[in-house]
Design a protein around this motif. Structure first.
Motif, short mmCIF file in Angstrom:
data_model
loop_
_atom_site.label_atom_id
_atom_site.label_comp_id
_atom_site.label_asym_id
_atom_site.label_seq_id
_atom_site.Cartn_x
_atom_site.Cartn_y
_atom_site.Cartn_z
N GLY A 100 0.82 -1.21 0.00
CA GLY A 100 0.00 0.00 0.00
C GLY A 100 0.85 1.26 0.00
O GLY A 100 0.53 2.24 -0.67
N ARG A 101 1.95 1.21 0.73
CA ARG A 101 2.85 2.37 0.76
C ARG A 101 3.52 2.59 -0.59
O ARG A 101 3.74 3.72 -1.02
CB ARG A 101 3.90 2.18 1.85
CG ARG A 101 3.36 2.41 3.24
CD ARG A 101 3.20 3.88 3.54
NE ARG A 101 4.47 4.52 3.81
CZ ARG A 101 4.63 5.82 3.98
NH1 ARG A 101 3.60 6.64 3.86
NH2 ARG A 101 5.81 6.33 4.24
N ALA A 102 3.86 1.50 -1.28
CA ALA A 102 4.44 1.65 -2.62
C ALA A 102 3.43 2.28 -3.57
O ALA A 102 3.77 3.16 -4.37
CB ALA A 102 4.89 0.29 -3.14
N LEU A 103 2.17 1.84 -3.48
CA LEU A 103 1.12 2.44 -4.30
C LEU A 103 0.92 3.91 -3.93
O LEU A 103 0.72 4.77 -4.80
CB LEU A 103 -0.18 1.66 -4.12
CG LEU A 103 -1.38 2.13 -4.97
CD1 LEU A 103 -1.07 2.00 -6.45
CD2 LEU A 103 -2.63 1.34 -4.61
N GLN A 104 0.98 4.19 -2.65
CA GLN A 104 0.89 5.58 -2.19
C GLN A 104 2.03 6.40 -2.78
O GLN A 104 1.85 7.57 -3.14
CB GLN A 104 0.93 5.62 -0.66
CG GLN A 104 0.55 6.95 -0.06
CD GLN A 104 0.71 6.96 1.46
OE1 GLN A 104 1.61 6.31 2.01
NE2 GLN A 104 -0.16 7.67 2.16
N GLY A 105 3.20 5.79 -2.90
CA GLY A 105 4.35 6.47 -3.50
C GLY A 105 4.13 6.81 -4.96
O GLY A 105 4.65 7.83 -5.45
N VAL A 106 3.36 5.98 -5.69
CA VAL A 106 3.03 6.30 -7.08
C VAL A 106 2.25 7.61 -7.14
O VAL A 106 2.54 8.51 -7.93
CB VAL A 106 2.23 5.16 -7.73
CG1 VAL A 106 1.78 5.55 -9.14
CG2 VAL A 106 3.06 3.88 -7.78
N GLY A 107 1.23 7.71 -6.29
CA GLY A 107 0.45 8.95 -6.24
C GLY A 107 1.29 10.13 -5.80
O GLY A 107 1.19 11.23 -6.37
N ALA A 108 2.15 9.91 -4.81
CA ALA A 108 3.00 11.00 -4.32
C ALA A 108 3.97 11.47 -5.40
O ALA A 108 4.26 12.66 -5.51
CB ALA A 108 3.77 10.54 -3.08
N ALA A 109 4.47 10.53 -6.21
CA ALA A 109 5.38 10.91 -7.30
C ALA A 109 4.69 11.81 -8.30
O ALA A 109 5.27 12.80 -8.78
CB ALA A 109 5.93 9.65 -7.98
N CYS A 110 3.44 11.50 -8.64
CA CYS A 110 2.67 12.38 -9.53
C CYS A 110 2.52 13.76 -8.92
O CYS A 110 2.70 14.80 -9.60
CB CYS A 110 1.27 11.79 -9.78
SG CYS A 110 1.21 10.32 -10.81
#
Length: 415
Positions: A100-110
């Motif tokens: 979930g944190r990795a997926l959250q990182g995708v959003g944060a990168a955007c």
């Protein structure tokens, strides 16, 4: 209503949330280790997975925003961040929490790649510095408030609260971004390699990215060395160490907006050099301040370093972004974020190694006060030297650009 104030509010939330996502999770690691009966090396991936995803994807997502439309991708990224944050709060196991944190990182990168890129489309050019200063302030606020907020939420309702409480804020950012940010049309795709070669011919831009990495590496010094010096040399209790360490982000948050306004008034190059000079001076004072002066002797130069960092960030981000063609803003913004993240990560290992070597012991936690003080001194000397390299890079780019103003890249008016 797409007013400048509403747009800046949306962008501020988009800058606040990713930095809050980093700092609020750090304080939960001991609790997560107990909750999942997992070693610290395993729960560290709750932080590492998030940062690694951002670092790997930020440039590519910035470029994708240029191609498919920046508002579309930013809104999509905030939505991913919101959903992933909720999933983290509901995760039944550590592997699913890390996922979930990795997926959250995708959003944060955007969000990190495209928020800065939007400044050129939402703010008049003469106010770019002020907007960059505001975004820097919001990033610092997220970093500064995360540990305290996380601690309160964990004490109130357990570790899941640090995610479940952030998810509604992400939804607010999502709605606001969708309603007030201007739509950016999709653009024909170009080969990223070719675009990078065009962009990297701009000496001012390359200098900005280089100094961003160097300064970020140096700023890690305060986080790596600070706790050991405050505990081992000045003899502070852990609670006071945390209070002193929070002074840095707090000062950075207070300095961001005035630094941006000063950038608009005095120009980017002057303020970049002022910020770099302040970091060099503060680092040297930290290096040679006698321990007998006490906590004040550490806090005052730390305030100088962090305030100067806020000045540098506002001016450097403005100088890098202000004349970038609209078609390339996402890519360049992503590169700026990447340079900062690479600097932070490499600085943690580099400055840690310098500190350990200078202290003369591999076990700095049990080192004598004199050994820790020696490690602090030489680590900040090295830090000052790295920033001095940044000053040389900026001056060299200025001289070469002035000598051949039309040789490469767009003109850097007002800098």
């Amino acid at each position: 209503m797409r007013s400048t104030a509403a747009a800046l509010t949306a962008l501020s939330l988009s800058m606040l949330l990713p930095s809050l996502g980093i700092s609020i999770a750090n304080v939960a690691l001991p609790t997560l280790s107990t909750a999942f009966d997992a070693p610290f090396t395993a729960v560290q991936w709750v932080v590492i997975g998030y940062l690694l995803t951002i670092t790997v994807l930020v440039v590519a997502l910035g470029r994708l925003g240029d191609v498919v439309g920046r508002r579309r991708l930013l809104v999509g990224g905030i939505a991913v961040f919101a959903v992933a944050t909720l999933l983290c709060g509901l995760a039944p196991s550590l592997p699913l929490l890390v996922a979930g944190r990795a997926l959250q990182g995708v959003g944060a990168a955007c969000m990190m790649a495209l928020t800065v890129a939007f400044v050129g489309e939402t703010v008049p050019k003469e106010r770019t510095g002020s907007a960059m200063g505001l975004l820097g302030t919001m990033s610092a606020v997220g970093t500064a408030t995360g540990p305290a907020l996380g601690g309160l939420l964990i004490a109130w309702s357990g570790w899941r609260a640090i995610f479940l409480a952030v998810a509604p804020l992400a939804v607010v950012a999502l709605v606001l971004a969708h309603r007030v940010l201007p739509a950016t049309p999709p653009r024909p795709a170009q080969r990223t390699g070719a675009v990078l070669r065009e962009v990297l011919r701009d000496r001012v831009l390359v200098a900005g990215l280089t100094t961003s990495a160097l300064v970020s590496a140096v700023m890690m010094t305060t986080l790596v060395v600070g706790p050991f010096h405050l505990t081992g040399v000045l003899g502070l209790a852990p609670a006071l160490v945390g209070l002193v360490m929070s002074a840095g982000p707090a000062v950075s948050a207070l300095t961001g907006v005035p630094a941006g306004r000063a950038t608009d008034r005095f120009g980017t190059r002057a303020m970049v050099l002022a910020g770099l000079g302040g970091i060099v001076g503060g680092s040297l004072v930290l290096a040679f301040m006698p321990p007998a002066v006490g906590v004040v002797g550490y806090v005052l130069p730390l305030v100088v370093v962090t305030a100067s960092y806020a000045v540098f960030q506002a001016a450097n981000n403005t100088g890098v972004m202000k004349d970038v063609p609209a078609r390339d803003r996402g890519l360049v913004s992503g590169m700026l974020t990447l340079s900062r993240n690479v600097g932070l990560m490499s600085g943690a290992s580099l400055m840690g190694a310098v500190f350990t070597f200078a202290a003369g012991t591999s076990d700095v936690t049990g080192a004598a006060a004199a050994e820790v003080a020696r490690g602090t001194r030489w680590t900040f000397v090295v830090a000052a030297g790295l920033v001095a390299v940044g000053v040389a890079v900026v001056l060299r780019a200025r001289v070469r650009t002035s000598a051949a103003p039309n040789a490469t890249g767009p003109a850097r008016a007002g800098s």
